[in-house]
Write a protein that holds these residues in place. Structure first.
Motif, PDB file in Angstrom:
ATOM      1  N   TYR A  28      40.893 -26.537 143.011  1.00  0.00           N
ATOM      2  CA  TYR A  28      41.429 -27.887 143.063  1.00  0.00           C
ATOM      3  C   TYR A  28      42.607 -28.121 142.115  1.00  0.00           C
ATOM      4  CZ  TYR A  28      37.129 -28.360 145.623  1.00  0.00           C
ATOM      5  OH  TYR A  28      36.118 -28.172 146.530  1.00  0.00           O
ATOM      6  N   ASN A  29      42.955 -27.116 141.311  1.00  0.00           N
ATOM      7  CA  ASN A  29      44.099 -27.196 140.412  1.00  0.00           C
ATOM      8  C   ASN A  29      44.048 -28.431 139.505  1.00  0.00           C
ATOM      9  OD1 ASN A  29      46.415 -26.119 139.306  1.00  0.00           O
ATOM     10  ND2 ASN A  29      47.758 -27.245 140.703  1.00  0.00           N
ATOM     11  N   ILE A  30      42.893 -28.634 138.853  1.00  0.00           N
ATOM     12  CA  ILE A  30      42.721 -29.709 137.877  1.00  0.00           C
ATOM     13  C   ILE A  30      42.380 -29.070 136.536  1.00  0.00           C
ATOM     14  CG2 ILE A  30      42.053 -31.435 139.605  1.00  0.00           C
ATOM     15  CD1 ILE A  30      39.125 -30.932 138.844  1.00  0.00           C
ATOM     16  N   SER A  31      42.343 -29.873 135.478  1.00  0.00           N
ATOM     17  CA  SER A  31      42.118 -29.294 134.148  1.00  0.00           C
ATOM     18  C   SER A  31      40.709 -28.706 133.993  1.00  0.00           C
ATOM     19  CB  SER A  31      42.388 -30.317 133.052  1.00  0.00           C
ATOM     20  OG  SER A  31      41.538 -31.435 133.195  1.00  0.00           O
ATOM     21  N   TRP A  32      39.698 -29.344 134.580  1.00  0.00           N
ATOM     22  CA  TRP A  32      38.343 -28.803 134.490  1.00  0.00           C
ATOM     23  C   TRP A  32      38.198 -27.665 135.487  1.00  0.00           C
ATOM     24  CZ3 TRP A  32      35.822 -30.109 130.334  1.00  0.00           C
ATOM     25  CH2 TRP A  32      36.071 -31.344 129.740  1.00  0.00           C
ATOM     26  N   GLN A  48      36.851 -26.187 130.572  1.00  0.00           N
ATOM     27  CA  GLN A  48      38.280 -26.067 130.803  1.00  0.00           C
ATOM     28  C   GLN A  48      38.876 -25.142 129.743  1.00  0.00           C
ATOM     29  OE1 GLN A  48      40.929 -29.438 129.438  1.00  0.00           O
ATOM     30  NE2 GLN A  48      38.971 -30.537 129.479  1.00  0.00           N
ATOM     31  N   LYS A  49      40.148 -24.804 129.913  1.00  0.00           N
ATOM     32  CA  LYS A  49      40.813 -23.976 128.903  1.00  0.00           C
ATOM     33  C   LYS A  49      40.852 -24.731 127.590  1.00  0.00           C
ATOM     34  CE  LYS A  49      43.737 -21.347 132.010  1.00  0.00           C
ATOM     35  NZ  LYS A  49      45.106 -21.079 132.486  1.00  0.00           N
ATOM     36  N   GLY A  50      40.786 -23.970 126.504  1.00  0.00           N
ATOM     37  CA  GLY A  50      40.813 -24.571 125.185  1.00  0.00           C
ATOM     38  C   GLY A  50      42.182 -25.111 124.829  1.00  0.00           C
ATOM     39  N   LYS A  51      42.240 -25.808 123.713  1.00  0.00           N
ATOM     40  CA  LYS A  51      43.510 -26.364 123.230  1.00  0.00           C
ATOM     41  C   LYS A  51      44.523 -25.250 123.047  1.00  0.00           C
ATOM     42  CE  LYS A  51      41.100 -30.144 121.087  1.00  0.00           C
ATOM     43  NZ  LYS A  51      40.377 -30.565 119.928  1.00  0.00           N
TER      44      LYS A  51
END
Length: 191
Positions: free
Chosen positions: A97-101, A124-127
Protein backbone atom coordinates in the motif's frame (compact mmCIF):
# COMPACT_ATOMS: atom_id res chain seq x y z
CA UNK A 1 4.15 -43.20 42.18
CA UNK A 2 7.10 -40.85 42.66
CA UNK A 3 6.50 -39.35 39.20
CA UNK A 4 2.84 -38.77 40.05
CA UNK A 5 3.73 -36.94 43.28
CA UNK A 6 6.39 -34.85 41.54
CA UNK A 7 3.94 -33.90 38.79
CA UNK A 8 1.30 -33.01 41.38
CA UNK A 9 3.75 -30.76 43.28
CA UNK A 10 4.79 -28.99 40.06
CA UNK A 11 1.12 -28.49 39.11
CA UNK A 12 0.27 -27.03 42.52
CA UNK A 13 3.25 -24.66 42.43
CA UNK A 14 2.29 -23.52 38.91
CA UNK A 15 -1.31 -22.95 39.97
CA UNK A 16 -0.29 -20.91 43.00
CA UNK A 17 2.34 -18.76 41.30
CA UNK A 18 0.55 -18.23 37.96
CA UNK A 19 2.29 -16.98 34.89
CA UNK A 20 5.21 -14.56 35.00
CA UNK A 21 3.44 -11.93 32.91
CA UNK A 22 0.56 -11.28 35.33
CA UNK A 23 0.37 -8.49 37.93
CA UNK A 24 -1.99 -10.35 40.25
CA UNK A 25 -4.77 -9.09 42.52
CA UNK A 26 -2.74 -7.24 45.19
CA UNK A 27 -3.16 -3.44 44.87
CA UNK A 28 -0.78 -1.88 44.30
CA UNK A 29 0.89 -4.84 42.67
CA UNK A 30 4.29 -5.80 44.11
CA UNK A 31 5.17 -7.49 40.78
CA UNK A 32 7.93 -5.71 38.81
CA UNK A 33 6.74 -3.47 35.95
CA UNK A 34 3.14 -3.33 37.23
CA UNK A 35 3.76 0.23 38.37
CA UNK A 36 1.78 1.98 35.60
CA UNK A 37 -1.86 1.24 36.43
CA UNK A 38 -4.24 2.77 33.90
CA UNK A 39 -7.68 4.11 34.72
CA UNK A 40 -9.65 3.84 31.49
CA UNK A 41 -7.57 5.97 29.12
CA UNK A 42 -9.09 4.14 26.12
CA UNK A 43 -12.53 3.78 27.70
CA UNK A 44 -11.13 0.60 29.19
CA UNK A 45 -7.63 0.36 30.64
CA UNK A 46 -4.91 0.47 27.99
CA UNK A 47 -1.26 1.21 27.30
CA UNK A 48 0.37 2.33 24.05
CA UNK A 49 4.16 2.44 23.66
CA UNK A 50 6.79 2.93 20.97
CA UNK A 51 10.10 1.10 20.96
CA UNK A 52 13.05 1.62 18.61
CA UNK A 53 14.69 -1.59 17.47
CA UNK A 54 17.96 -1.98 15.52
CA UNK A 55 16.66 -4.81 13.29
CA UNK A 56 14.94 -4.35 9.94
CA UNK A 57 11.12 -4.08 9.99
CA UNK A 58 10.61 -7.41 8.20
CA UNK A 59 12.83 -9.16 10.76
CA UNK A 60 11.00 -7.51 13.68
CA UNK A 61 7.68 -8.68 12.25
CA UNK A 62 8.95 -12.25 11.71
CA UNK A 63 10.47 -12.48 15.20
CA UNK A 64 7.47 -11.03 17.04
CA UNK A 65 4.99 -13.05 14.96
CA UNK A 66 6.92 -16.26 15.65
CA UNK A 67 7.13 -15.52 19.39
CA UNK A 68 3.36 -14.95 19.59
CA UNK A 69 2.66 -18.14 17.61
CA UNK A 70 4.85 -20.06 20.08
CA UNK A 71 2.65 -18.66 22.90
CA UNK A 72 5.54 -16.73 24.45
CA UNK A 73 7.85 -17.61 27.28
CA UNK A 74 5.11 -18.35 29.81
CA UNK A 75 2.56 -19.74 27.29
CA UNK A 76 0.07 -16.90 27.91
CA UNK A 77 0.30 -15.18 24.50
CA UNK A 78 -1.28 -15.93 21.12
CA UNK A 79 -1.14 -14.64 17.57
CA UNK A 80 -4.56 -13.63 16.19
CA UNK A 81 -5.50 -14.49 12.62
CA UNK A 82 -8.45 -15.84 10.70
CA UNK A 83 -11.73 -14.37 9.55
CA UNK A 84 -13.97 -12.34 11.82
CA UNK A 85 -17.75 -12.84 12.06
CA UNK A 86 -18.17 -10.91 8.79
CA UNK A 87 -15.65 -13.16 7.03
CA UNK A 88 -12.95 -10.49 6.81
CA UNK A 89 -9.36 -11.60 7.29
CA UNK A 90 -7.01 -8.74 6.44
CA UNK A 91 -3.37 -9.63 6.04
CA UNK A 92 -0.52 -8.36 8.20
CA UNK A 93 1.56 -7.05 5.28
CA UNK A 94 0.94 -3.36 4.49
CA UNK A 95 3.97 -2.97 2.18
CA UNK A 96 1.91 -3.15 -1.06
CA UNK A 97 0.00 0.00 0.00
CA UNK A 98 3.06 2.29 0.02
CA UNK A 99 2.29 3.86 3.42
CA UNK A 100 4.60 4.48 6.37
CA UNK A 101 3.36 1.48 8.39
CA UNK A 102 4.72 -1.77 6.91
CA UNK A 103 3.14 -4.39 9.14
CA UNK A 104 0.02 -4.54 11.31
CA UNK A 105 -0.94 -7.56 13.40
CA UNK A 106 -2.57 -8.63 16.61
CA UNK A 107 -2.08 -10.94 19.55
CA UNK A 108 -3.63 -11.68 22.92
CA UNK A 109 -2.40 -12.14 26.46
CA UNK A 110 -4.22 -14.20 29.09
CA UNK A 111 -3.59 -13.53 32.78
CA UNK A 112 -3.42 -16.22 35.44
CA UNK A 113 -7.08 -15.55 36.32
CA UNK A 114 -8.16 -15.87 32.69
CA UNK A 115 -8.57 -12.22 31.69
CA UNK A 116 -7.75 -11.79 27.99
CA UNK A 117 -6.34 -8.56 26.57
CA UNK A 118 -5.79 -7.62 22.93
CA UNK A 119 -2.31 -6.52 21.82
CA UNK A 120 -2.03 -4.54 18.57
CA UNK A 121 1.27 -4.08 16.73
CA UNK A 122 2.29 -1.60 14.02
CA UNK A 123 5.76 -1.64 12.46
CA UNK A 124 7.50 0.96 10.32
CA UNK A 125 11.05 1.99 9.49
CA UNK A 126 12.86 3.67 12.34
CA UNK A 127 13.75 7.34 12.53
CA UNK A 128 16.18 8.27 9.81
CA UNK A 129 15.24 5.18 7.82
CA UNK A 130 17.32 2.71 9.83
CA UNK A 131 16.08 0.09 12.22
CA UNK A 132 12.44 -0.19 13.20
CA UNK A 133 9.84 1.70 15.15
CA UNK A 134 7.32 -0.70 16.67
CA UNK A 135 4.15 0.60 18.29
CA UNK A 136 2.50 -1.81 20.74
CA UNK A 137 -0.95 -1.20 22.24
CA UNK A 138 -2.55 -3.37 24.93
CA UNK A 139 -6.28 -3.01 25.60
CA UNK A 140 -8.16 -4.72 28.41
CA UNK A 141 -10.94 -6.77 26.80
CA UNK A 142 -13.31 -7.26 29.70
CA UNK A 143 -16.08 -4.66 29.64
CA UNK A 144 -15.80 -2.21 32.48
CA UNK A 145 -12.04 -2.62 32.97
CA UNK A 146 -11.58 0.88 34.30
CA UNK A 147 -8.42 0.00 36.22
CA UNK A 148 -5.85 -2.62 35.25
CA UNK A 149 -3.48 -2.69 38.26
CA UNK A 150 -0.62 -2.06 35.81
CA UNK A 151 -1.38 -5.13 33.68
CA UNK A 152 -1.43 -3.37 30.29
CA UNK A 153 2.10 -2.01 30.69
CA UNK A 154 3.32 -5.24 32.32
CA UNK A 155 2.11 -7.28 29.33
CA UNK A 156 3.96 -5.05 26.87
CA UNK A 157 7.12 -4.87 28.97
CA UNK A 158 7.18 -8.64 29.47
CA UNK A 159 6.75 -9.31 25.75
CA UNK A 160 9.39 -6.78 24.66
CA UNK A 161 11.84 -7.92 27.36
CA UNK A 162 11.52 -11.52 26.22
CA UNK A 163 12.08 -10.74 22.54
CA UNK A 164 14.18 -7.53 22.50
CA UNK A 165 15.91 -7.20 25.91
CA UNK A 166 18.63 -4.78 24.74
CA UNK A 167 16.11 -2.38 23.24
CA UNK A 168 14.00 -2.41 26.40
CA UNK A 169 17.07 -1.42 28.41
CA UNK A 170 17.42 1.61 26.10
CA UNK A 171 13.86 2.63 26.86
CA UNK A 172 10.21 2.25 26.02
CA UNK A 173 8.42 5.48 25.10
CA UNK A 174 4.95 5.83 26.58
CA UNK A 175 2.55 7.16 23.94
CA UNK A 176 -0.85 6.97 25.62
CA UNK A 177 -2.48 5.41 28.66
CA UNK A 178 -0.11 3.37 30.82
CA UNK A 179 -1.27 5.39 33.81
CA UNK A 180 -0.11 8.62 32.14
CA UNK A 181 -3.58 9.79 31.12
CA UNK A 182 -6.44 10.03 33.55
CA UNK A 183 -10.04 10.87 32.85
CA UNK A 184 -11.64 13.62 34.93
CA UNK A 185 -14.22 12.42 37.40
CA UNK A 186 -17.73 13.56 36.62
CA UNK A 187 -19.16 16.11 38.97
CA UNK A 188 -22.58 14.52 39.38
CA UNK A 189 -23.88 17.38 41.53
CA UNK A 190 -24.41 19.45 38.37
CA UNK A 191 -26.84 16.89 36.86
Amino acid sequence: MFRYIALLVVSIVAAVTGNESTCGPTRPSPVPFCDKPDMGSCGNACCVVDVELPSKPDDVYATTHSWLKSEGTDRSFTYVTGPNKAGQNPGDDLRPYNISWLWIFQGTHTTTKGYVDTINFNIQKGKGGSGTLMRVANLANIHGALGDNGQSYKTIHYLLSAIYPESVKQGISLVFGCGQTTLPFLNTSQY
